[in-house]
Design a protein around this motif. Structure first.
Motif, mmCIF file in Angstrom:
data_model
loop_
_atom_site.group_PDB
_atom_site.id
_atom_site.type_symbol
_atom_site.label_atom_id
_atom_site.label_comp_id
_atom_site.label_asym_id
_atom_site.label_seq_id
_atom_site.Cartn_x
_atom_site.Cartn_y
_atom_site.Cartn_z
ATOM 1 N N UNK A 68 45.871 61.567 5.928
ATOM 2 C CA UNK A 68 45.993 60.129 6.189
ATOM 3 C C UNK A 68 44.879 59.565 7.068
ATOM 4 N N UNK A 69 44.151 60.425 7.756
ATOM 5 C CA UNK A 69 43.162 59.954 8.731
ATOM 6 C C UNK A 69 41.748 59.978 8.149
ATOM 7 N N UNK A 70 40.954 59.011 8.603
ATOM 8 C CA UNK A 70 39.539 58.964 8.224
ATOM 9 C C UNK A 70 38.754 58.420 9.412
ATOM 10 N N UNK A 71 37.695 59.124 9.794
ATOM 11 C CA UNK A 71 36.853 58.697 10.899
ATOM 12 C C UNK A 71 35.454 58.452 10.364
ATOM 13 N N UNK A 72 34.887 57.319 10.751
ATOM 14 C CA UNK A 72 33.538 56.963 10.333
ATOM 15 C C UNK A 72 32.793 56.397 11.530
ATOM 16 N N UNK A 73 31.521 56.058 11.328
ATOM 17 C CA UNK A 73 30.745 55.533 12.442
ATOM 18 C C UNK A 73 29.762 54.482 11.959
ATOM 19 N N UNK A 74 29.350 53.632 12.900
ATOM 20 C CA UNK A 74 28.297 52.642 12.675
ATOM 21 C C UNK A 74 27.269 52.886 13.774
ATOM 22 N N UNK A 75 26.206 53.580 13.432
ATOM 23 C CA UNK A 75 25.237 53.937 14.463
ATOM 24 C C UNK A 75 24.480 52.717 14.984
ATOM 25 N N UNK A 76 24.369 51.671 14.184
ATOM 26 C CA UNK A 76 23.662 50.471 14.640
ATOM 27 C C UNK A 76 24.429 49.758 15.744
ATOM 28 N N UNK A 77 25.755 49.940 15.743
ATOM 29 C CA UNK A 77 26.598 49.312 16.773
ATOM 30 C C UNK A 77 27.070 50.330 17.815
ATOM 31 N N UNK A 78 26.717 51.604 17.613
ATOM 32 C CA UNK A 78 27.165 52.678 18.510
ATOM 33 C C UNK A 78 28.694 52.708 18.608
ATOM 34 N N UNK A 79 29.317 52.666 17.452
ATOM 35 C CA UNK A 79 30.780 52.642 17.357
ATOM 36 C C UNK A 79 31.255 53.725 16.383
ATOM 37 N N UNK A 80 32.473 54.194 16.611
ATOM 38 C CA UNK A 80 33.127 55.022 15.612
ATOM 39 C C UNK A 80 34.548 54.519 15.414
ATOM 40 N N UNK A 81 35.059 54.725 14.222
ATOM 41 C CA UNK A 81 36.284 54.068 13.784
ATOM 42 C C UNK A 81 37.285 55.069 13.225
#
Length: 120
Positions: A68-81
């Motif tokens: 059920x879980x998924x982790x991703x990231x946006x390196x341009x914003x220095x965020x992970x979700x």
């Protein structure tokens, strides 16, 4: 000083997808060899590690939540979700993002936590 800050999703209805974002400051999520985790704690229970994304973008999940879980990231914003599908009231918890220097659960920096309540 490294700081992590979780977004606030508020109330989530059963069967919906929970989405949380962790914004990191004073450190880059692409710097070796840090691992960026999602962890939760339900009332009266211990810490429950959900999964992490490493500095290369590779992801690892708890076997109990992997479907059920998924982790991703946006390196341009220095965020992970974190996205957690098909939530139930049992997913009600305080959710934290945290950093570890390596794949073991020795977290050295934590966000303040965000309360997620799953209720209709």
């Amino acid at each position: 000083q490294v700081q992590l800050h979780e977004s606030d999703p508020g109330l989530v209805k059963p069967s919906q997808t929970l989405a949380l974002t962790c914004t990191v400051s004073s450190a880059s999520i692409t710097t070796a060899s840090y691992y960026w985790s999602w962890i939760r704690q339900s009332p009266g229970k211990g810490l429950d590690w959900i999964g992490h994304i490493d500095y290369r973008g590779s992801t690892y999940y708890s076997p109990s939540l992997k479907s059920r879980a998924s982790i991703s990231r946006d390196t341009s914003k220095n965020q992970f979700t974190l996205q957690l599908k098909a939530v139930t009231p049992e997913d009600t918890a305080v959710y934290y993002c945290a950093r570890a220097d390596g794949p073991t659960p020795n977290w050295d920096h934590w966000g303040q936590g965000t309360q997620v309540t799953v209720s209709s």
